[in-house]
Design a protein around this motif. Structure first.
Motif, PDB file in Angstrom:
ATOM      1  N   SER A 191       2.031   8.405  -6.816  1.00  9.56           N
ATOM      2  CA  SER A 191       2.279   7.066  -6.289  1.00  9.56           C
ATOM      3  C   SER A 191       2.863   6.133  -7.349  1.00  9.56           C
ATOM      4  CB  SER A 191       0.977   6.474  -5.742  1.00  9.56           C
ATOM      5  OG  SER A 191       0.517   7.221  -4.633  1.00  9.56           O
ATOM      6  N   THR A 201       7.597  13.961  -7.254  1.00 13.51           N
ATOM      7  CA  THR A 201       6.205  14.130  -7.684  1.00 13.51           C
ATOM      8  C   THR A 201       6.068  15.196  -8.771  1.00 13.51           C
ATOM      9  OG1 THR A 201       5.584  13.590  -5.417  1.00 13.51           O
ATOM     10  CG2 THR A 201       3.873  14.515  -6.821  1.00 13.51           C
ATOM     11  N   ILE A 221      -3.309   2.886  -2.084  1.00 10.77           N
ATOM     12  CA  ILE A 221      -2.161   2.256  -2.742  1.00 10.77           C
ATOM     13  C   ILE A 221      -1.585   1.164  -1.846  1.00 10.77           C
ATOM     14  CG2 ILE A 221       0.166   2.631  -3.636  1.00 10.77           C
ATOM     15  CD1 ILE A 221      -1.992   3.757  -5.434  1.00 10.77           C
ATOM     16  N   ASP A 254       3.579   9.845   0.855  1.00 15.81           N
ATOM     17  CA  ASP A 254       4.348   8.599   0.717  1.00 15.81           C
ATOM     18  C   ASP A 254       3.444   7.409   0.410  1.00 15.81           C
ATOM     19  OD1 ASP A 254       6.597  10.022   1.118  1.00 15.81           O
ATOM     20  OD2 ASP A 254       7.226   9.039   2.953  1.00 15.81           O
ATOM     21  N   GLY A 255       2.503   7.630  -0.484  1.00 16.64           N
ATOM     22  CA  GLY A 255       1.583   6.581  -0.898  1.00 16.64           C
ATOM     23  C   GLY A 255       0.259   6.682  -0.179  1.00 16.64           C
TER      24      GLY A 255
END
Length: 400
Positions: A143, A135, A379, A374-375
Motif C-alpha cells: 500500500s 507490489t 488504508i 488495491d489498498g
C-alpha cells in the motif's frame, strides 16, 4: 437528483444481463470448462468472447476509434455489475482485472497513436493479456509505493532493471507489463513507470503463488528482474512520475472492483433467494421465517448502499473529479458487502451453499481478498480520516 440511466446504457445493460444469463452462467455447471486454477479454460474464454464481440458487447470503457463503446464511468458501473453476476462475465466482455485497469491507464497516458497501436490495441482486441507489476516482497512496497526497491538505472538510452515483485496478478501468460521501479531517492518523484514485453530477456517468473481462493487467469506471481533492459521510449510519462501513473490507474481500478463485486454479491443473494423460497422448514418455506427475512433484508440494504456509493464516485469521475474519498468509501463498503453476501448466502443455503453445487463457495473464497487488494480497508480509512481532518464540514458537501 436523477438516477435514471441514459437509454443507450440501459439498453446495453439489459443486453449484458441477457448475455450473461444465456452464454456465461451455463458454463459454470460443466467441470470440463475449467482449468486447474478454478477458472475457465482459455479455449472456453475465446469462444464466449467471440460471441460477445459479435453482439457488440465489447470495450465498454474504451474509445470508439479503438473499437470500444466509450460509455463513461457511470456506464461502466451499470454494465460491470451485470457482467459480474457470473465470476466469468467480466473476462467475456474484456473488462476483467488487470487488463481493464491497464487499458484505461494506457489509453489516458500514451502520447501517440503509434504507441497505442503497439501496446494498447492488442489488449483491447483480446489478443494478449497484461499485468501491472508494483507490489514487492521482503519489506517492499504494498500500500506504500515509497518502499519500492526494484531499481531502474539509466545507461545511455536504456534503463537497466534489477529487483523483485510479487503477487503480480495475471503475470503468467501476460504479454504486456507495466512496471514501477525506483529511479531516484526523491520521496515524491523517485518512482518511474515503464512498459516491457514478455519476450524481453532479463526477467523471469519465479513462481505462481498458491492462494486461498480461485484465481484470475495468470495467477498471482513472483517475478525476478536481473538486468532487464527497457528503452527510454517505453517509459510512461516523465522520469519520476511513477507514483502519478499508479494513482491514475488505481483510482478508477479500485472503483471497477466495486462494480464487479456488487454483481457477485447480487448473484449470491439471487441463489439464496431462490433456495429459501422453495426449501420447506417447520411447515413453511425458509423465506417465511422472520429470521431469514432479516438476513436477506440486511444484505439487500448493504448492496444498495454499495451501489449508491459506487455510482456517486463514478459520476464524480465522469465530471473530471478524482473522487478519492468517494472511491475509498465505496471500496470499504463494497468489500465488506461482498463477504457478507457470500457468507449469508452460504448460511441460508446450508450444506448446499457450502458444497460446490453452487458458485457461492467459489465467491466466498474469492471475496476475502476484497478487503486487501488495491489498498487494504484500513488504508482507505486512514485516507478518509486525513480528508475529514483537513476539510471538516466540507467533507460532507454535496456535488463537486
Amino acid at each position: 437528483m436523477d438516477f435514471t440511466l441514459p437509454q443507450e446504457i440501459e439498453t446495453t445493460r439489459l443486453q449484458v444481463r441477457d448475455f450473461v444469463e444465456k452464454e456465461v452462467i451455463p458454463l459454470e455447471s460443466d467441470k470440463a470448462n475449467f482449468d486447474a486454477h478454478e477458472n475457465l479454460k482459455e479455449s472456453v474464454v475465446a469462444a464466449v468472447r467471440e460471441k460477445a464481440k459479435a453482439q457488440g458487447l465489447w470495450g465498454f470503457q474504451l474509445p470508439k476509434e479503438r473499437g470500444g463503446r466509450d460509455l463513461g464511468i457511470v456506464g461502466m458501473a451499470a454494465l460491470y455489475e451485470e457482467a459480474a453476476r457470473s465470476p466469468f462475465g467480466p473476462v467475456a466482455f474484456n473488462c476483467a482485472p488487470p487488463d481493464d485497469g491497464n487499458m484505461i491507464v494506457l489509453n489516458k497516458i500514451l502520447k501517440t497513436d503509434a504507441l497505442k497501436d503497439r501496446w494498447l490495441q492488442p489488449i483491447i482486441d483480446g489478443k494478449v493479456r497484461s499485468a501491472f507489476a508494483m507490489t514487492e516482497p521482503d519489506g517492499g512496497c504494498g500500500s506504500d509505493p515509497s518502499l519500492t526497491y526494484t531499481r531502474a538505472e539509466k545507461v545511455g538510452d536504456k534503463w537497466i532493471v534489477n529487483g523483485r515483485k510479487w503477487f503480480i496478478t495475471g503475470a503468467e501468460g501476460a504479454q504486456t507489463f507495466i512496471l514501477v521501479a525506483k529511479t531516484s531517492d526523491d520521496e515524491r518523484k523517485g518512482l518511474t513507470a515503464f512498459l516491457f514485453d514478455k519476450d524481453q530477456p532479463g526477467w523471469e517468473i519465479v513462481r505462481r503463488i498458491p492462494i486461498m481462493g480461485p484465481e484470475e487467469h495468470g495467477g498471482h506471481c513472483e517475478l525476478r528482474f536481473d538486468g532487464l533492459e527497457i528503452p527510454d521510449e517505453n517509459r510512461l510519462l516523465e522520469v519520476g512520475d511513477g507514483l502519478k501513473v499508479t494513482q491514475i490507474r488505481l483510482g478508477t481500478a479500485r472503483l471497477t472492483h466495486c462494480m464487479r463485486w456488487l454483481g457477485l454479491a447480487k448473484r449470491c443473494m439471487e441463489i439464496a433467494g431462490g433456495y429459501v423460497e422453495n426449501r420447506m422448514s417447520f411447515g413453511t418455506t425458509l423465506s417465511g421465517h422472520e429470521g431469514v427475512q432479516w438476513m436477506m433484508g440486511d444484505v439487500a440494504k448493504e448492496i444498495h448502499i454499495g451501489r449508491l456509493l459506487t455510482m456517486n464516485a463514478a459520476w464524480k469521475l465522469d465530471q473530471g473529479d478524482f473522487a478519492r474519498k468517494e472511491i475509498s468509501i465505496a471500496k470499504i463498503q463494497v468489500a465488506d458487502t461482498l463477504h457478507k453476501a457470500a457468507d449469508t448466502a452460504i448460511q441460508l443455503c446450508g450444506a448446499r451453499g457450502y458444497s460446490k453445487d453452487t458458485i457461492i463457495e467459489w465467491i466466498y473464497r474469492y471475496a476475502r481478498q476484497a478487503r486487501l487488494v488495491d489498498g487494504a480497508s484500513e488504508i482507505h480509512k486512514m485516507v478518509l480520516s486525513k480528508y475529514y481532518l483537513s476539510e471538516k464540514h466540507d467533507f460532507f458537501k454535496w456535488g463537486l
